[in-house]
Design an enzyme around this catalytic site. Structure first.
Site, mmCIF file in Angstrom:
data_model
loop_
_atom_site.group_PDB
_atom_site.id
_atom_site.type_symbol
_atom_site.label_atom_id
_atom_site.label_comp_id
_atom_site.label_asym_id
_atom_site.label_seq_id
_atom_site.Cartn_x
_atom_site.Cartn_y
_atom_site.Cartn_z
ATOM 1 C CE LYS A 20 0.781 1.236 4.173
ATOM 2 N NZ LYS A 20 2.061 2.476 4.775
ATOM 3 N N PRO A 51 10.300 -4.722 0.614
ATOM 4 C CG PRO A 51 10.419 -2.599 1.144
ATOM 5 C CD PRO A 51 9.651 -3.127 -0.128
ATOM 6 C CG MET A 52 10.662 -7.307 5.758
ATOM 7 S SD MET A 52 11.847 -8.859 6.403
ATOM 8 C CE MET A 52 12.642 -9.348 5.876
ATOM 9 N N GLY A 98 7.006 0.797 5.483
ATOM 10 C CA GLY A 98 6.125 1.902 4.320
ATOM 11 C C GLY A 98 5.831 1.575 3.867
ATOM 12 C CG LEU A 99 6.363 -0.371 0.000
ATOM 13 C CD1 LEU A 99 7.103 -1.028 -1.301
ATOM 14 C CD2 LEU A 99 5.676 1.114 -0.606
ATOM 15 N N GLY A 100 3.247 -1.572 4.061
ATOM 16 C CA GLY A 100 2.443 -2.679 4.806
ATOM 17 C C GLY A 100 3.487 -4.214 4.190
ATOM 18 N N GLY A 101 4.197 -4.169 4.139
ATOM 19 C CA GLY A 101 4.641 -5.750 3.418
ATOM 20 C C GLY A 101 4.090 -6.617 5.073
ATOM 21 N N GLY A 102 4.151 -6.654 5.818
ATOM 22 C CA GLY A 102 4.661 -7.356 7.019
ATOM 23 C C GLY A 102 2.678 -7.519 6.691
ATOM 24 C CB SER A 154 0.233 -6.734 2.949
ATOM 25 O OG SER A 154 -0.709 -7.103 1.632
ATOM 26 C CG ASP A 213 -1.131 0.002 8.493
ATOM 27 O OD1 ASP A 213 -1.107 1.226 8.523
ATOM 28 O OD2 ASP A 213 0.703 0.027 8.110
#
Ligand code: C5P
Length: 286
Positions: A15, A98-99, A102-106, A108, A140
């Site tokens: 995100k 990337p961990m 700020g892209l919400g990977g974890g 998501s 998130d």
């Protein structure tokens, strides 16, 4: 010999926070905010194999992902506990996001686990229940369970689906990681933005709004400031979450590609399409 069942493979998209206002601080230290979450098509992929022995096992080739307090394992165990199922799963992840970027990977990943195992274990839990379970894992997670771009309030859990324009984004990772709690605890963080309405937020593009964490992050991390300033020469640039990633919107894929290629000479950069529906929803057929 019985055929080995094919694993269920599902995407976990990223995100962007197109804008982020901090409008208050709660007793528990969490911040009340207003944000426009846009789902994008950069994804991790998770595969699930059913286990009858109740074990939750995570495999990955990425260093630093497969440990017990990982959100993937925590989400699976939480769902196991809440539903009382005796089933387990072997989960593997193909990591691209990337961990701590700020892209919400974890978050998501956790939402994909909740939705994927809800299906694999045939639990029939509603999205509202999964979002509630997910919220305890991270603010998130609920938007990824909802699976739609959305206007969010509260700590990010009060969600209203929003139809956003779907530009092409250049997303840059400046190669450092940001401590989210440290940014939220910084005494100089802008914490008193006036609340705005969802209608007003939707009227503005990336250029019109701001991210209240940006000034603090820029001050603490000069490399992020440098990347934001560089990208701003091409289009209005914005931090996502508390960073470290930043982005700008472009009308065409070609324009985004040109800027991403330049950015890639200094940092890691991607071109991503803005979406309104998560590819996870599409994969699950809901
Ligand atoms: O929920 P999540 O694990 O993403 O949050 C990480 C940290 O960011 C929290 O421990 C808290 O310090 C801060 N945070 C906050 N207000 C929010 C979201 C996160 O203060 N709405």
């Amino acid at each position: 010999m019985p055929a080995t069942p094919r694993p269920l493979t599902l995407p976990a998209p990223a995100k962007l926070n197109r804008m982020l206002h901090i409008v208050g601080r709660r007793q528990d230290g969490y911040h009340e905010l207003q944000t426009l979450f846009q789902i994008i098509d950069l994804c991790d992929y998770l595969s699930f194999n059913l286990r009858q022995d109740g074990v939750i096992e995570l495999t990955t080739s990425m260093d630093g992902v497969a440990h017990d307090d990982n959100l993937i394992v925590r989400a699976a165990k939480r769902l196991q506990q809440a539903s009382g199922t005796h089933l387990g799963a072997s989960i593997s992840i193909e990591k691209h996001l990337p961990m701590g970027g700020g892209l919400g990977g974890g978050s998501s990943n956790a939402a994909t686990v909740l939705k994927g195992l809800n299906q694999l274990w045939q639990l029939g839990l509603s999205d509202a229940t999964l979002a509630e379970l997910g919220l305890a894992l991270g603010a998130d997670v609920p938007v990824f369970v909802l699976g739609k771009s959305a206007w969010a309030e509260g700590v990010g859990e009060k969600l209203t689906p929003a139809t956003l324009d779907t530009p092409w984004f250049v997303v840059i990772h400046p190669g450092i990681s940001v401590s989210t709690p440290a940014i939220f605890q910084d005494p100089e963080l802008t914490r008193d933005s006036l609340p705005i309405t969802m209608a007003r937020a939707l009227q503005g593009g990336v250029a019109e709004w701001r991210n209240d964490c940006e000034a603090t992050v820029k001050k603490r991390y000069p490399r992020i400031a440098e990347a934001l300033d560089w990208l701003a020469q091409h289009a209005p640039s914005r931090l996502t979450g508390t960073g470290a990633c930043l982005f700008a919107a472009f009308e065409s894929q070609e324009a985004a590609q040109t800027v991403a290629e330049l950015a890639n000479q200094r940092w890691q950069a991607w071109v991503a399409r803005g979406l309104n529906t998560s590819p996870l929803q599409d994969a699950l057929g809901c």
